[in-house]
Design an enzyme around this catalytic site. Sequence first.
Site, PDB file in Angstrom:
ATOM      1  N   ASP A 148     -12.267  58.367  48.045  1.00  0.00           N
ATOM      2  CA  ASP A 148     -11.528  58.118  49.282  1.00  0.00           C
ATOM      3  C   ASP A 148     -10.066  57.744  48.990  1.00  0.00           C
ATOM      4  OD1 ASP A 148     -11.981  57.595  52.262  1.00  0.00           O
ATOM      5  OD2 ASP A 148     -11.075  55.696  51.648  1.00  0.00           O
ATOM      6  N   GLU A 170      -9.674  62.604  47.608  1.00  0.00           N
ATOM      7  CA  GLU A 170      -8.995  62.783  48.883  1.00  0.00           C
ATOM      8  C   GLU A 170      -7.539  62.376  48.651  1.00  0.00           C
ATOM      9  OE1 GLU A 170      -9.154  61.433  53.547  1.00  0.00           O
ATOM     10  OE2 GLU A 170      -9.357  59.944  51.972  1.00  0.00           O
TER      11      GLU A 170
END
Length: 515
Positions: A207, A262
């Site tokens: 993330d 990400e």
Amino acid sequence: MAPHAGEAPWWRRAVIYQIYPRSFADGNGDGVGDLKGLCDRLDHLSWLGVDALWLSPFYRSPMRDFGYDVSDYCDVDPVFGTLADFDALVAAAHARDLRVVVDWVPGHTSSDHAWFVEARSSRSSPKRDWYVWRDPRPDGKPPNNWVSAFTSGGPAWTFDEHTGQWWLHSFLPEQPDLNWENPEVQEAMLAVVRFWLDRGVDGFRVDVVHNIGKDPALADAEEKYAALPHCVLNDDPRTHGHLRRIRRVLDSYSGDRMMVGEVFLLTTEQIRPYYGDGDELHLSFNFPPMFAPWSAEKWRACIEEASALLDPIEAWPTWVLSNHDQPRHRTRYGGEARARAAAVLLLTLRGTPFLYMGEELGLENAVIPAERVVDPGGRDGCRAPLPWIREAGHGWPSDPWLPFPPDAAERSVEASIADPGSMLHLYRRILHARRASRALRDGALELLSSPRGLLAYRRVAAEDARVILVNTAEASASIELPSALVVDVASDGVGEGGRFEGIVAASRALILRPV
Ligand code: NOJ
């Protein structure tokens, strides 16, 4: 799961299917999807023909950001099940040759995490420096001009009355940023990585990974960018050292464990360094194409850019059209025919494609009545539950946490399986075509010259070749191709197996193979 002889590692050839566990399938009837529900539906994913699953967070969490606010990285939230359910899921997936990739949220914890509770208790807490604290500016204002996400442009800082300092949060105040410059934080987070690797996961989706390294000076953002959330601007070289350390942990395990980052920065150029010299991320998301409109010219530019900046080998590209943060691409592009053509595009480019659950059913964004809105970031519409059967309730034992997307009965898995012309069957045919073609899996990509509105490219590997045509225009387009070709897959299902006659109808896409 051994690689085909001479072929690239699994994550370069795989099609990875994202599951948002709350909305996939409910195994215990509480209206929220869970690991048991998912496990019971694995046969469907094998039938579809994907290679790996990426699960959005299922860890313990107060769910202010629906699991991206973790309060215990090494346990399953009771709403999703137990660690035993997770182990059973990994075993069941591996038994079907499906890899399992889990989400790892290294940049921030929940404010309910024991680490933050301890850190907040006093300035002298041994965990104080695990987070980012600063004194107020002389005028009492936050330490810098950074803006947080999901707070309507609010500051990336919240003041703690008890200890008289501000804490940094790139997202909600309840998601305090971890201080990755502290070696104890690095160790604690690497222990989390080992915990899940030991349980057999094949990799991680990391993330907002570009946001972990920060210059301790925490200088103001440049005025021209100051309205953007800091998380799309942070691009500090310290992150590369952290990534190399994380990579070494993955590499110390057998079995090609992978991490896809990400990296949500503004340009494709900015993501390239996050692959390092083959010693940082294995893969990185490349979001600018996801924001490109449905236009052959715009997509040609994205493909050229990815080819120029991300190839060769050490920076294998990825492609994605939808995820749990953006409106579904069927809704964005406007209609089924375009979404079908987009499926051909997504699954035939050079790179690893990521599917978002439900795009294979042609789901649109759900319309969420004001009283059912739950996400602080306005993303409920793309997170609506998957309809499994036609009948009301659509296979969910009780009313799910969000309303179903439009036309749930006709778009249900059951109705889609029964209709050979459905979007679901199209995805399955394309996935099978990929499996049958080395050129589509890992061949080179060569753009072909084509009339406006038509995107044309060739994929080639050794003796194998395919030509792909994607018409984004309102009118038919004609193109002459040098050799005789047969239609392998047509996005509207018409004419498959027939000889290609040189015309591509509007919003239609074709995979062609040499006769
Ligand atoms: C990116 C995730 O994709 C998003 O869903 C989440 O809200 C933020 N990171 C914060 O963790």
